[in-house]
Design an enzyme around this catalytic site. Structure first.
Site, mmCIF file in Angstrom:
data_model
loop_
_atom_site.group_PDB
_atom_site.id
_atom_site.type_symbol
_atom_site.label_atom_id
_atom_site.label_comp_id
_atom_site.label_asym_id
_atom_site.label_seq_id
_atom_site.Cartn_x
_atom_site.Cartn_y
_atom_site.Cartn_z
ATOM 1 N N HIS A 179 2.500 3.400 -9.045
ATOM 2 C CA HIS A 179 2.367 1.960 -9.312
ATOM 3 C C HIS A 179 3.591 1.434 -10.055
ATOM 4 O O HIS A 179 4.042 0.318 -9.814
ATOM 5 C CB HIS A 179 1.084 1.691 -10.108
ATOM 6 N N ASP A 207 0.834 -1.208 0.000
ATOM 7 C CA ASP A 207 0.000 0.000 0.000
ATOM 8 C C ASP A 207 0.870 1.260 0.000
ATOM 9 O O ASP A 207 1.975 1.261 0.549
ATOM 10 C CB ASP A 207 -0.900 -0.019 1.246
ATOM 11 N N LEU A 213 11.699 -20.234 -4.371
ATOM 12 C CA LEU A 213 10.699 -19.307 -3.826
ATOM 13 C C LEU A 213 9.387 -19.545 -4.554
ATOM 14 O O LEU A 213 9.367 -19.658 -5.781
ATOM 15 C CB LEU A 213 11.141 -17.848 -4.038
#
Ligand code: FPP
Length: 236
Positions: free
Chosen positions: A35, A18, A129
Site C-alpha cells: 500500500h 489493485d 486536474l
C-alpha cells in the site's frame, strides 16, 4: 458537482488501483508495504495525468467493502490516506490540482476527516486536474444516495446528481471486474484491464492506456460513423 468545471471537456479516467498486496507478498514483504508503494504510484499518476490529457482522475482508494479486511490493514490504509492528503495538499494547490474525496465520511476517523476538509478547502481553486479520491466508496450506495436526494426521479435528474461520466476505466492487478466502482458513471466507459500490479503502474503505463482508449471507436449505442458523402448516397 460543479457542472461548469472547465476540465469537463477533457478525459475522465477512473482507476481501480489493485495489486498492492500481491506486489508486496511476492517480494516477501507485509501487505502494508504494497500500500505504501501504491501511494507512490498514485502520486506519479496524479503528476502524469495532465500531460496525458486527463482532466478528471478518480482513484479508488478504499471501497466500502474493504472494511472487511484485517483491522491492522484497515488502520494502516486510513493512516496512509491521511498522510497522503497532508503531504500532497500544498503541492496539489501549487500545480492546480483540485482534490475532492467522494464516498461516506461518517465512518472515517476524525483525523482523516479533518485532513480531507483541509485538502479540499486548500485546493478548491484548482482547474488543471480534478482529482477525486474514492474513500469508503460504494457506487451502489452513491446511486441510492443521489436518488434519495431528488425531488422527482428521472434519468436526467439522476444523471445531473451523479459525478461526471467516466471515459476510460483502468483496473490494474489482473482482475476483470468493476467491484462497485463508478457503476452509473461508467455506463459507456472504455475498459482497460492490465496485469500490472498497481505499485508498478507508471506514467508510461498510464499513457499507454490512454493511447488504447484513443484508438477505440466509441459509438454510444449508435452505428459506426460513415463519411457524409456515403450517407448522402443512401438518401438519394
Ligand atoms: C487494492 O490492492 C488496493 C487497495 C484496497 C487500496 C488502494 C490504496 C492505495 C493505493 C493507497 C492509498 C491511496 C492513496 C491515493 C492515498 P489489494 O490490497 O486488494 O491488492 P491484492 O489484490 O494484491 O491483495
Amino acid at each position: 458537482m460543479p457542472v461548469d468545471f472547465e476540465v469537463q471537456s477533457t478525459l475522465h479516467v477512473g482507476i481501480i488501483m489493485d495489486g498492492n498486496g500481491r506486489w508486496a507478498t511476492g517480494r516477501g514483504l507485509p501487505r502494508i508495504m504494497g500500500h505504501r508503494a501504491g501511494v507512490e504510484a498514485a502520486r506519479r499518476a496524479v503528476e502524469a495525468a495532465p500531460d496525458a490529457g486527463i482532466g478528471i482522475l478518480t482513484l479508488f482508494a478504499f471501497s466500502s467493502d474493504n472494511w472487511r479486511r484485517a483491522p491492522a490493514e484497515v488502520d494502516a490504509l486510513m493512516r496512509l490516506m491521511a498522510v497522503y492528503l497532508e503531504n500532497e495538499t500544498t503541492g496539489c494547490a501549487a500545480r492546480g490540482v483540485r482534490l475532492e474525496v467522494i464516498g461516506r465520511r461518517d465512518r472515517l476517523d476524525a483525523k482523516l476527516c479533518s485532513a480531507i476538509a483541509q485538502a479540499e478547502a486548500a485546493t478548491a481553486a484548482g482547474h488543471r486536474l480534478w482529482l477525486r479520491l474514492a474513500v469508503d466508496y460504494s457506487a451502489r450506495d452513491a446511486i441510492l444516495a443521489a436518488a434519495r436526494g431528488l425531488r422527482e426521479l428521472s434519468r436526467d435528474a439522476l444523471e445531473r446528481a451523479m459525478g461526471p461520466p467516466v471515459d476510460l476505466l483502468i483496473r490494474t492487478g489482473g482482475e476483470r471486474r468493476l467491484s462497485d466502482f463508478q457503476l452509473w458513471e461508467s455506463a459507456y466507459a472504455e475498459l482497460v484491464f492490465t496485469p500490472t500490479m498497481w505499485p508498478d503502474f507508471d506514467a508510461s503505463a498510464l499513457a499507454a492506456a490512454v493511447r488504447e482508449f484513443r484508438g477505440r471507436e466509441r459509438r454510444f449505442g449508435s452505428v459506426p460513423q460513415v463519411p457524409v458523402y456515403r450517407q448522402q448516397a443512401w438518401l438519394d
